[in-house]
Design a protein around this motif. Structure first.
Motif, PDB file in Angstrom:
ATOM      1  N   UNK A  62      43.889  51.999  49.277  1.00 52.97           N
ATOM      2  CA  UNK A  62      43.810  50.536  49.170  1.00 52.97           C
ATOM      3  C   UNK A  62      42.770  50.078  48.146  1.00 52.97           C
ATOM      4  N   UNK A  65      42.262  50.665  42.253  1.00 56.70           N
ATOM      5  CA  UNK A  65      42.606  49.568  41.348  1.00 56.70           C
ATOM      6  C   UNK A  65      42.326  50.022  39.918  1.00 56.70           C
ATOM      7  N   UNK A 244      35.242  40.180  33.865  1.00 53.33           N
ATOM      8  CA  UNK A 244      34.594  40.603  35.111  1.00 53.33           C
ATOM      9  C   UNK A 244      34.740  39.504  36.163  1.00 53.33           C
ATOM     10  N   UNK A 248      36.933  39.716  39.779  1.00 56.39           N
ATOM     11  CA  UNK A 248      36.401  39.376  41.100  1.00 56.39           C
ATOM     12  C   UNK A 248      37.200  38.238  41.729  1.00 56.39           C
ATOM     13  N   UNK A 249      37.576  37.269  40.917  1.00 60.82           N
ATOM     14  CA  UNK A 249      38.278  36.086  41.417  1.00 60.82           C
ATOM     15  C   UNK A 249      39.697  36.420  41.893  1.00 60.82           C
ATOM     16  N   UNK A 250      40.427  37.161  41.087  1.00 63.27           N
ATOM     17  CA  UNK A 250      41.841  37.395  41.384  1.00 63.27           C
ATOM     18  C   UNK A 250      42.078  38.640  42.232  1.00 63.27           C
ATOM     19  N   UNK A 251      41.242  39.641  42.067  1.00 63.80           N
ATOM     20  CA  UNK A 251      41.475  40.903  42.786  1.00 63.80           C
ATOM     21  C   UNK A 251      40.462  41.068  43.914  1.00 63.80           C
ATOM     22  N   UNK A 252      39.206  40.765  43.616  1.00 57.35           N
ATOM     23  CA  UNK A 252      38.184  40.861  44.664  1.00 57.35           C
ATOM     24  C   UNK A 252      37.723  42.277  44.946  1.00 57.35           C
ATOM     25  N   UNK A 253      38.215  43.232  44.169  1.00 57.18           N
ATOM     26  CA  UNK A 253      37.782  44.627  44.306  1.00 57.18           C
ATOM     27  C   UNK A 253      37.386  45.136  42.931  1.00 57.18           C
ATOM     28  N   UNK A 254      36.384  45.989  42.886  1.00 59.37           N
ATOM     29  CA  UNK A 254      35.945  46.535  41.607  1.00 59.37           C
ATOM     30  C   UNK A 254      36.891  47.657  41.186  1.00 59.37           C
ATOM     31  N   UNK A 271      31.412  46.260  34.219  1.00 53.84           N
ATOM     32  CA  UNK A 271      31.599  45.897  35.630  1.00 53.84           C
ATOM     33  C   UNK A 271      32.201  47.063  36.401  1.00 53.84           C
TER      34      UNK A 271
ATOM     35  N   UNK B 192      37.124  31.187  49.170  1.00 54.24           N
ATOM     36  CA  UNK B 192      37.835  32.454  48.980  1.00 54.24           C
ATOM     37  C   UNK B 192      36.947  33.648  49.296  1.00 54.24           C
ATOM     38  N   UNK B 193      35.725  33.621  48.806  1.00 50.06           N
ATOM     39  CA  UNK B 193      34.818  34.757  49.004  1.00 50.06           C
ATOM     40  C   UNK B 193      34.410  34.871  50.482  1.00 50.06           C
ATOM     41  N   UNK B 196      37.422  36.302  52.446  1.00 51.93           N
ATOM     42  CA  UNK B 196      37.634  37.714  52.113  1.00 51.93           C
ATOM     43  C   UNK B 196      36.741  38.654  52.912  1.00 51.93           C
ATOM     44  N   UNK B 207      41.808  41.681  50.542  1.00 48.37           N
ATOM     45  CA  UNK B 207      41.092  40.610  49.836  1.00 48.37           C
ATOM     46  C   UNK B 207      41.881  40.041  48.666  1.00 48.37           C
ATOM     47  N   UNK B 208      42.689  40.882  48.012  1.00 49.30           N
ATOM     48  CA  UNK B 208      43.442  40.393  46.853  1.00 49.30           C
ATOM     49  C   UNK B 208      44.580  39.468  47.275  1.00 49.30           C
ATOM     50  N   UNK B 219      28.271  35.875  34.844  1.00 51.90           N
ATOM     51  CA  UNK B 219      28.001  37.291  34.619  1.00 51.90           C
ATOM     52  C   UNK B 219      26.598  37.462  34.051  1.00 51.90           C
ATOM     53  N   UNK B 226      25.145  44.866  35.886  1.00 54.19           N
ATOM     54  CA  UNK B 226      25.790  43.550  35.863  1.00 54.19           C
ATOM     55  C   UNK B 226      26.013  43.014  37.277  1.00 54.19           C
ATOM     56  N   UNK B 228      27.443  39.188  39.431  1.00 56.58           N
ATOM     57  CA  UNK B 228      28.055  37.867  39.311  1.00 56.58           C
ATOM     58  C   UNK B 228      27.232  36.912  40.159  1.00 56.58           C
ATOM     59  N   UNK B 250      47.568  32.342  41.448  1.00 61.62           N
ATOM     60  CA  UNK B 250      47.144  33.637  41.975  1.00 61.62           C
ATOM     61  C   UNK B 250      48.316  34.570  42.309  1.00 61.62           C
TER      62      UNK B 250
END
Lengths: 339, 339
Positions: A62, A65, A244, A248-254, A271, B192-193, B196, B207-208, B219, B226, B228, B250
């Motif tokens: 999961x 990414x 970056x 974070x905004x669209x996926x929320x995972x690094x 990132x 959203x955060x 999540x 989360x996505x 950033x 780095x 956010x 989204x």
């Protein structure tokens, strides 16, 4: 002929076992368009590290990414970004409705085909062109217009549709990662709605996995039905630090793997690299004028305004252990049709 | 006892066939917490219509998208949204660092526990509170702070963590849709955060697949890494028309099913309903003061500022064939712990 005979033997054996000889072959080398060497090895070793259960770098499915820049990383971006070509063609098509464009820059330069002037377009010029060609219609209308254009437009040098000018080695990386449980995202400075038009047929990337730049939309009712009107107003720029932020905004995972080719991808790779464990960071270097293009100015390659790979970026890549892909040396073939 | 004996017979038979009696039972009724009736039937008929291959309303799995509002649709939102409770608690916690808050509204009202004043907070007041409690830290720090709060905070009436005050019937709908090939998204006016932080453990929603309101992030480099930084500046409000805009931004696909409970969900349901084929649009009506809360003002229920379900929304629902879920009549149980 010998190779074919070997294949035939493998084929017969595989059929007897009820499996396809070709898929058995593909499983042996997931990256057949890559030359053997450190670059290819870096990809394979990363995938093995994150998918080996019990290993120190194992990543649960999961969280697998991978993010890919598009222009210059997955397909050709020279002499000009595909979406910019689309915008310029649209200016010509819409010109009869805008007689004032004949004398008004930046439109005049486009309509007279003044390449020298166009090469000097700044952000303000492009914002005007995008506003005139990408807004003032519903999202559905835009998708139709962009799709129609992509179906007939061809690249001036390669004489093929832009959608065929993807890089075969990168398509293999995407497949390889997906086969290894990754979800592949496109993270592009280009227009999110534009890229979504072809992301699924061209890259096997569903629209919900396209993160890009966008203009604002407005909810309205037209003929008793709600529509989203595209407005000539920037909403989000998914480039540089925006990559970056967008991830974070669209996926929320690094991401565990990130692929780019220019300064706009720097922060996406930083990132990605700031996470724990094995992370793959790669940059495509266009050093193959013969088969595609050569531009930097890193490594003394010609300077360019489109997809700039600066020496500073090259230095950061070396310092941080990012892997630079040499198009010339690492890729056996460039385009799918070359195979 | 008779039911238990029947179960034992079913159990033995199922074991003999190598399947679980319980899962066989669950398969018989995917919505055991729903009373039989038109509402439950509407859900089952929709799912059967879109999953029946060859049927007129069949939807390919990649397009099976369902969107759920959160507050008041998936969990309790009274007397105040969970995230607002979090913000108020944070004001109290941060107060020692801000002596000026003792005399400065809206903070003074929070610190003195002036509920009457708090009930009258407008958008500007909340923006100040959110700015003071949700910004000025990295995304990672915020996630940690929110997670710590959620682990210990309890709802004042139900004396349980907020994360246990989800609606069992809605959890069953989410499971049922996922078992039917849907991807379930949360589309919330909340942060959203924030959502999540618990979407995966509480709703099985990664989360996505959380679309919500957000503040801007910046950033920056901190100690060579780095980060956010969360800024006290609204980036996107995912409410009212913002829900349709957010879904396009989204997800990029129109939902086939959408669930809400208040005016903020109106455009999400309109947007969903504007698509072709079978589309399920549902609104939860809180008409159960005994087991949860009763508020409208639709159908003559008490008026409220939190999760308002207006008569106008009810009229639109009737006119457009949206299904209104009566908490009192349609739900056998409310919370998972009640089962």
């Amino acid at each position: 002929m010998i190779a074919q005979q070997i294949n035939c033997v493998a084929c017969a054996a595989a059929l007897a076992l009820g499996v396809s000889a070709w898929s058995a072959q593909a499983a042996d080398d997931p990256l057949p368009s890559w030359n053997d060497g450190a670059t290819k090895q870096a990809i394979v070793e990363f995938v093995e590290a994150v998918t080996t259960e019990g290993g120190a770098d194992f990543v649960p499915p999961e969280d697998r990414i991978a993010t890919f820049d598009q222009d210059g990383t997955l397909w050709v971006e020279h002499p000009l970004y595909t979406q910019a070509m689309f915008a310029l063609d649209r200016v010509v098509e819409l010109a009869p409705k805008h007689p004032e464009w004949k004398t008004k820059e930046p439109f005049k330069a486009v309509l007279t085909g003044d390449r020298e002037a166009m090469a000097k377009f700044g952000e303000g010029d492009w914002a005007e062109i995008v506003g005139a060609t990408h807004a003032g219609m519903t999202t559905e209308q835009f998708v139709k217009i962009a799709g129609d254009w992509l179906a007939k437009a061809k690249h001036e040098r390669f004489k093929r549709p832009y959608t065929e000018l993807t890089y075969q080695p990168m398509l293999e990386v995407m497949d390889y990662l997906r086969d290894s449980g990754f979800r592949t995202y496109i993270v592009t400075g280009g227009g999110q709605e534009f890229v979504r038009v072809y992301s699924e047929p061209v890259y096997d990337v569903p629209v919900e996995q396209v993160v890009g730049s966008s203009i604002a939309t407005k909810y309205e009712e037209q003929d008793g039905k709600p529509v989203l009107m595209r407005e000539p107003k920037v909403f989000f720029i998914d480039d540089h630090t925006g990559k970056a932020i967008g991830i974070n905004l669209f996926i929320g995972k690094r991401p565990y793997a990130a692929f780019g080719n220019s300064g706009g991808d720097r922060e996406m790779l930083e990132w990605t690299g700031a996470g724990d464990g094995a992370r793959l960071k790669m940059l495509v270097l266009h050093d193959d004028a013969e088969r595609e293009y050569a531009y930097g100015p890193a490594n003394g390659l010609p300077d360019t305004k489109v997809g700039t790979f600066s020496q500073e970026l090259m230095d950061e890549a070396k310092q941080k252990g990012w892997v630079v892909i040499s198009m010339k040396n690492d890729w056996k073939t460039i385009f799918p049709a070359d195979q």
